[in-house]
Design a protein around this motif. Structure first.
Motif, PDB file in Angstrom:
ATOM      1  N   GLN A 154       0.827  -1.205   0.000  1.00 25.56           N
ATOM      2  CA  GLN A 154       0.000   0.000   0.000  1.00 25.56           C
ATOM      3  C   GLN A 154       0.859   1.252   0.000  1.00 25.56           C
ATOM      4  O   GLN A 154       0.581   2.212  -0.725  1.00 25.56           O
ATOM      5  CB  GLN A 154      -0.937   0.012   1.211  1.00 25.56           C
ATOM      6  CG  GLN A 154      -2.076  -0.970   1.117  1.00 25.56           C
ATOM      7  CD  GLN A 154      -2.909  -0.999   2.386  1.00 25.56           C
ATOM      8  OE1 GLN A 154      -2.440  -0.660   3.475  1.00 25.56           O
ATOM      9  NE2 GLN A 154      -4.163  -1.399   2.257  1.00 25.56           N
ATOM     10  N   LEU A 155       1.896   1.259   0.797  1.00 25.40           N
ATOM     11  CA  LEU A 155       2.799   2.406   0.853  1.00 25.40           C
ATOM     12  C   LEU A 155       3.473   2.623  -0.501  1.00 25.40           C
ATOM     13  O   LEU A 155       3.556   3.752  -0.995  1.00 25.40           O
ATOM     14  CB  LEU A 155       3.845   2.197   1.952  1.00 25.40           C
ATOM     15  CG  LEU A 155       4.785   3.360   2.235  1.00 25.40           C
ATOM     16  CD1 LEU A 155       4.002   4.598   2.641  1.00 25.40           C
ATOM     17  CD2 LEU A 155       5.772   2.977   3.327  1.00 25.40           C
ATOM     18  N   GLU A 156       3.909   1.552  -1.108  1.00 21.49           N
ATOM     19  CA  GLU A 156       4.549   1.638  -2.417  1.00 21.49           C
ATOM     20  C   GLU A 156       3.570   2.148  -3.471  1.00 21.49           C
ATOM     21  O   GLU A 156       3.917   3.001  -4.293  1.00 21.49           O
ATOM     22  CB  GLU A 156       5.069   0.252  -2.811  1.00 21.49           C
ATOM     23  CG  GLU A 156       5.962   0.252  -4.021  1.00 21.49           C
ATOM     24  CD  GLU A 156       6.574  -1.123  -4.250  1.00 21.49           C
ATOM     25  OE1 GLU A 156       5.799  -2.100  -4.382  1.00 21.49           O
ATOM     26  OE2 GLU A 156       7.804  -1.217  -4.280  1.00 21.49           O
ATOM     27  N   GLN A 157       2.335   1.667  -3.437  1.00 21.70           N
ATOM     28  CA  GLN A 157       1.318   2.108  -4.394  1.00 21.70           C
ATOM     29  C   GLN A 157       1.038   3.600  -4.231  1.00 21.70           C
ATOM     30  O   GLN A 157       0.949   4.333  -5.213  1.00 21.70           O
ATOM     31  CB  GLN A 157       0.034   1.307  -4.197  1.00 21.70           C
ATOM     32  CG  GLN A 157      -1.083   1.697  -5.147  1.00 21.70           C
ATOM     33  CD  GLN A 157      -2.367   0.944  -4.875  1.00 21.70           C
ATOM     34  OE1 GLN A 157      -2.500   0.262  -3.858  1.00 21.70           O
ATOM     35  NE2 GLN A 157      -3.325   1.064  -5.762  1.00 21.70           N
ATOM     36  N   GLN A 158       0.918   4.059  -3.004  1.00 22.27           N
ATOM     37  CA  GLN A 158       0.679   5.484  -2.750  1.00 22.27           C
ATOM     38  C   GLN A 158       1.847   6.327  -3.246  1.00 22.27           C
ATOM     39  O   GLN A 158       1.653   7.389  -3.843  1.00 22.27           O
ATOM     40  CB  GLN A 158       0.456   5.730  -1.246  1.00 22.27           C
ATOM     41  CG  GLN A 158      -0.782   5.083  -0.681  1.00 22.27           C
ATOM     42  CD  GLN A 158      -2.053   5.780  -1.113  1.00 22.27           C
ATOM     43  OE1 GLN A 158      -2.066   6.972  -1.369  1.00 22.27           O
ATOM     44  NE2 GLN A 158      -3.127   5.020  -1.210  1.00 22.27           N
ATOM     45  N   ALA A 159       3.057   5.872  -3.003  1.00 17.33           N
ATOM     46  CA  ALA A 159       4.240   6.619  -3.441  1.00 17.33           C
ATOM     47  C   ALA A 159       4.289   6.710  -4.962  1.00 17.33           C
ATOM     48  O   ALA A 159       4.548   7.786  -5.512  1.00 17.33           O
ATOM     49  CB  ALA A 159       5.511   5.946  -2.902  1.00 17.33           C
ATOM     50  N   HIS A 160       4.022   5.614  -5.642  1.00 21.06           N
ATOM     51  CA  HIS A 160       4.044   5.616  -7.105  1.00 21.06           C
ATOM     52  C   HIS A 160       2.964   6.541  -7.662  1.00 21.06           C
ATOM     53  O   HIS A 160       3.202   7.268  -8.632  1.00 21.06           O
ATOM     54  CB  HIS A 160       3.864   4.205  -7.651  1.00 21.06           C
ATOM     55  CG  HIS A 160       5.073   3.347  -7.511  1.00 21.06           C
ATOM     56  ND1 HIS A 160       5.891   3.050  -8.562  1.00 21.06           N
ATOM     57  CD2 HIS A 160       5.622   2.726  -6.439  1.00 21.06           C
ATOM     58  CE1 HIS A 160       6.886   2.285  -8.154  1.00 21.06           C
ATOM     59  NE2 HIS A 160       6.736   2.078  -6.863  1.00 21.06           N
ATOM     60  N   ALA A 161       1.777   6.516  -7.053  1.00 20.40           N
ATOM     61  CA  ALA A 161       0.689   7.380  -7.522  1.00 20.40           C
ATOM     62  C   ALA A 161       1.056   8.854  -7.365  1.00 20.40           C
ATOM     63  O   ALA A 161       0.807   9.665  -8.266  1.00 20.40           O
ATOM     64  CB  ALA A 161      -0.598   7.063  -6.758  1.00 20.40           C
ATOM     65  N   LEU A 162       1.653   9.199  -6.238  1.00 19.89           N
ATOM     66  CA  LEU A 162       2.039  10.585  -6.003  1.00 19.89           C
ATOM     67  C   LEU A 162       3.120  11.024  -6.990  1.00 19.89           C
ATOM     68  O   LEU A 162       3.042  12.106  -7.583  1.00 19.89           O
ATOM     69  CB  LEU A 162       2.524  10.767  -4.560  1.00 19.89           C
ATOM     70  CG  LEU A 162       2.956  12.176  -4.186  1.00 19.89           C
ATOM     71  CD1 LEU A 162       1.805  13.155  -4.359  1.00 19.89           C
ATOM     72  CD2 LEU A 162       3.463  12.202  -2.757  1.00 19.89           C
ATOM     73  N   ILE A 163       4.120  10.181  -7.193  1.00 20.84           N
ATOM     74  CA  ILE A 163       5.195  10.504  -8.138  1.00 20.84           C
ATOM     75  C   ILE A 163       4.618  10.686  -9.547  1.00 20.84           C
ATOM     76  O   ILE A 163       4.978  11.631 -10.256  1.00 20.84           O
ATOM     77  CB  ILE A 163       6.285   9.415  -8.122  1.00 20.84           C
ATOM     78  CG1 ILE A 163       7.048   9.465  -6.796  1.00 20.84           C
ATOM     79  CG2 ILE A 163       7.235   9.568  -9.301  1.00 20.84           C
ATOM     80  CD1 ILE A 163       7.936   8.265  -6.557  1.00 20.84           C
ATOM     81  N   ALA A 164       3.711   9.813  -9.948  1.00 22.42           N
ATOM     82  CA  ALA A 164       3.118   9.906 -11.286  1.00 22.42           C
ATOM     83  C   ALA A 164       2.357  11.216 -11.449  1.00 22.42           C
ATOM     84  O   ALA A 164       2.457  11.878 -12.490  1.00 22.42           O
ATOM     85  CB  ALA A 164       2.200   8.715 -11.543  1.00 22.42           C
ATOM     86  N   LYS A 165       1.597  11.611 -10.432  1.00 23.71           N
ATOM     87  CA  LYS A 165       0.854  12.877 -10.508  1.00 23.71           C
ATOM     88  C   LYS A 165       1.799  14.063 -10.602  1.00 23.71           C
ATOM     89  O   LYS A 165       1.615  14.958 -11.425  1.00 23.71           O
ATOM     90  CB  LYS A 165      -0.084  13.031  -9.315  1.00 23.71           C
ATOM     91  CG  LYS A 165      -1.297  12.136  -9.374  1.00 23.71           C
ATOM     92  CD  LYS A 165      -2.262  12.459  -8.266  1.00 23.71           C
ATOM     93  CE  LYS A 165      -3.438  11.523  -8.241  1.00 23.71           C
ATOM     94  NZ  LYS A 165      -4.256  11.548  -9.428  1.00 23.71           N
ATOM     95  N   LEU A 166       2.818  14.083  -9.758  1.00 23.87           N
ATOM     96  CA  LEU A 166       3.769  15.194  -9.775  1.00 23.87           C
ATOM     97  C   LEU A 166       4.509  15.276 -11.103  1.00 23.87           C
ATOM     98  O   LEU A 166       4.664  16.366 -11.682  1.00 23.87           O
ATOM     99  CB  LEU A 166       4.766  15.061  -8.625  1.00 23.87           C
ATOM    100  CG  LEU A 166       4.215  15.322  -7.225  1.00 23.87           C
ATOM    101  CD1 LEU A 166       5.248  14.955  -6.170  1.00 23.87           C
ATOM    102  CD2 LEU A 166       3.788  16.768  -7.076  1.00 23.87           C
TER     103      LEU A 166
END
Length: 161
Positions: free
Chosen positions: A132-144
């Motif tokens: 879950q932590l990894e998924q959240q991090a990837h989503a944030l990086i993709a948005k930025l």
């Protein structure tokens, strides 16, 4: 019936196996890769396939194939070996509304990470928490990175338009 030597080899593939897997998954398979790159099928497919270990792919050909197929197996190989994150940003408009959305997502991610504090207090992470932590991090990086790509496109449009 042909047996695919790269199917179900688990998470630890060699780079050769990863490239073979990506070529086989590419639309049209090895024949299409050879045709698009303008290479003769018979010899080139042997360099792409792990079924022919005595045939080796040259580095410049490796680069051309990876750029063409853009498959997940080679990407995952690099991620596992080097611990890197690979992504392809999708440009979005770098507007105030988009930035507000990123701020909202960061707030949600902050709340999520805060919820993990208790679970991490004992120093034990379970697979679901890490995923879950990894998924959240990837989503944030993709948005930025999407916003950065959109801003860059807008800048280039003004400079060259």
């Amino acid at each position: 019936m042909r047996i695919d030597p790269t199917r179900d080899t688990g998470p630890t593939r060699t780079l050769e196996q990863a490239l073979d897997r990506d070529c086989r998954d590419y639309r049209g398979g090895l024949k299409a890769v050879c045709a698009i790159l303008g290479e003769p099928y018979d010899g080139f497919q042997k360099r792409l396939s792990v079924s022919y270990p005595e045939h080796h792919l040259y580095l410049d050909d490796f680069e051309r194939v990876v750029e063409l197929v853009r498959g997940d197996a080679v990407k995952h190989w690099f991620q596992q070996l080097y611990g890197v994150v690979c992504y392809q940003p999708a440009a979005v408009e770098a507007s105030a509304d988009t930035l507000r959305e990123v701020a909202r997502v960061m707030g949600c991610n902050g709340d999520f990470v805060e919820s993990l504090v208790d679970g991490a207090a004992d120093g034990q992470w379970d697979a679901q928490e890490v995923a879950q932590l990894e998924q959240q991090a990837h989503a944030l990086i993709a948005k930025l990175m999407g916003i950065v790509a959109g801003a860059r496109q807008a800048l280039e449009g003004k400079a060259h338009g």
